[in-house]
Each structure stands twice: as C-alpha cells, then as structure tokens.
Scaffold this motif. Structure first.
Motif, PDB file in Angstrom:
ATOM      1  N   HIS A 161      -6.173  -3.387  -6.839  1.00  0.00           N
ATOM      2  CA  HIS A 161      -6.710  -2.897  -5.570  1.00  0.00           C
ATOM      3  C   HIS A 161      -7.826  -3.801  -5.037  1.00  0.00           C
ATOM      4  O   HIS A 161      -7.893  -4.080  -3.836  1.00  0.00           O
ATOM      5  N   VAL A 200      -4.698  -1.878   5.641  1.00  0.00           N
ATOM      6  CA  VAL A 200      -4.662  -2.264   4.228  1.00  0.00           C
ATOM      7  C   VAL A 200      -6.023  -2.099   3.555  1.00  0.00           C
ATOM      8  O   VAL A 200      -6.129  -1.443   2.515  1.00  0.00           O
ATOM      9  N   SER A 232      -0.515   5.063   7.569  1.00  0.00           N
ATOM     10  CA  SER A 232      -1.376   4.991   6.384  1.00  0.00           C
ATOM     11  C   SER A 232      -2.415   6.105   6.400  1.00  0.00           C
ATOM     12  O   SER A 232      -2.747   6.666   5.349  1.00  0.00           O
ATOM     13  N   THR A 246       0.831  -1.207   0.000  1.00  0.00           N
ATOM     14  CA  THR A 246       0.000   0.000   0.000  1.00  0.00           C
ATOM     15  C   THR A 246       0.865   1.257   0.000  1.00  0.00           C
ATOM     16  O   THR A 246       0.518   2.258  -0.632  1.00  0.00           O
ATOM     17  N   VAL A 300      -7.011   1.527   2.945  1.00  0.00           N
ATOM     18  CA  VAL A 300      -6.272   2.175   1.855  1.00  0.00           C
ATOM     19  C   VAL A 300      -6.880   1.793   0.510  1.00  0.00           C
ATOM     20  O   VAL A 300      -7.035   2.636  -0.384  1.00  0.00           O
TER      21      VAL A 300
END
Length: 210
Positions: free
Chosen positions: A118, A190, A165, A57, A193
């Motif tokens: 993604h 994760v 993040s 990421t 994101v």
C-alpha cells in the motif's frame, strides 16, 4: 432490485451511450503514442497510468471479501482493460450479501493488503500525479480531450472510477466494521484508497485474515 443496482445499471448504460454517441470520433494517434512511449505529454501519460493503477485498488477492496453470489474477480480483472465499463456491472449484478465463503485464497488477501504494498502504491501514485501536473501541458490535454475519442473516454473513465472508489470504500467499511468517514478519502484517485487502507489497517486485519 435495489436502488443501488438500478443506479449503477443506469450509470453503466449512460456511460456506454456517452462513449458511443457523445465522445468525439477522432483518435489522432494518442493511444499509439502512449503505448509506444513516443514522447507523450506527461499529463496524458499520468492519467493513462492512473487507469492502470486503479484496478489494483479494486482488486484489493473487492477480493478482500469476494463472498457474494456473483464473483468479483472477473470484473476486477477486466477493469485492467475496460476500466469502469467492467466494474460497473458487478455493482448492479451483485446483491452485496454474503452467500458463501470467500473465494480469494488467504495468502492472496495478505499480499493485496500488505502494508508495504500500500505504501509503494501511494508513493508511486503521488509521484506520478505530481509529475503529470507539473510537467504536463493542459492545453495539449484539452485539445486531445476535444479531438480524441480515446482521451475523452479515458478522462471520463477516471472520474467514474474515482466515484466508484468512494462507494467501494463505504462498502468495505460496512463489511469490515470500520466506524468512521474515511471512505471520503476515495475522492483522491488511488492515493485516497491507500490512505484509507493504511489508516484502518488494524480494524480491517481481522476480517482480511479471517
């Protein structure tokens, strides 16, 4: 030096001191168990695997606009081994100001920002987390956290990467012109994101492909 740089330097220094001084000294073979896949606890395996997915990421977010004086790619690549220990120095060494053209080739940016990539990361991470939560033993994890330096630092690293993040998504919004509060999705490791990237794919496309 900006406040942001001072804060990240202090966090980085504090994390190193914490891992060296505060974390337990024992290891109890957890790292070897995870690497060899010798029947590790599912929750331990899930957290360990998340630390392998998180750097992807940051590769996506940082290499989309790697145009400051300090190159982002060595720090992002180093995070596959060192996690937040590798990423934090970038945030206090970089000025976050555009100093040159992007270092990242356009074709690599397109691959990293591909829709299906993604989706795959989001679905895979969701399955991993559900597996760890439902099949893992929290008692085993708690004992490992108390006795193993590796598990202890690994767990703290997960929280630091989650905080990073959130900041990096906010940074991405400033650089790509996304106007909303979707950076808060970063609170979900994760997955958040990926939700951010998918939700804002149209707004980011022009900058990514530029």
């Amino acid at each position: 030096m900006k406040i942001r740089q001072i804060v990240f330097f202090l966090v980085w220094t504090g994390f190193i001191l914490y891992a060296w001084v505060v974390a337990p000294n024992g290891n109890d073979g957890y790292l070897n168990q995870l690497i060899r896949m010798n029947d590790p606890d599912p929750l331990l395996l899930a957290v360990f695997s998340l630390l392998g997915l998180f750097p992807i990421t940051f590769m996506i977010l940082l290499l989309t606009h790697d145009n400051s004086r300090i190159p982002a790619w060595p720090f992002a690549a180093g995070s596959f081994i060192l996690g937040a220990f590798s990423l934090l120095p970038f945030f206090f060494l970089s000025t976050a100001e555009k100093k040159r053209s992007d270092r990242t080739p356009s074709i690599l940016k397109r691959v990293l920002n591909a829709f299906y990539f993604h989706v795959l990361l989001m679905v895979g991470t969701t399955i991993l987390i559900i597996y760890g939560l439902l099949q893992g033993d929290f008692t085993v994890y708690a004992q490992a956290f108390k006795s193993s330096q590796f598990v202890h630092v690994m767990t703290i690293d997960l929280f630091v990467l989650t905080g990073l993040s959130i900041f990096t998504l906010h940074w991405d919004q400033q650089k790509t012109g996304v106007q909303n509060n979707s950076y808060l999705w970063g609170v979900l490791p994760v997955i958040g994101v990926m939700v951010y990237l998918l939700h804002n794919k149209d707004q980011r496309r022009r900058k990514v492909e530029g």
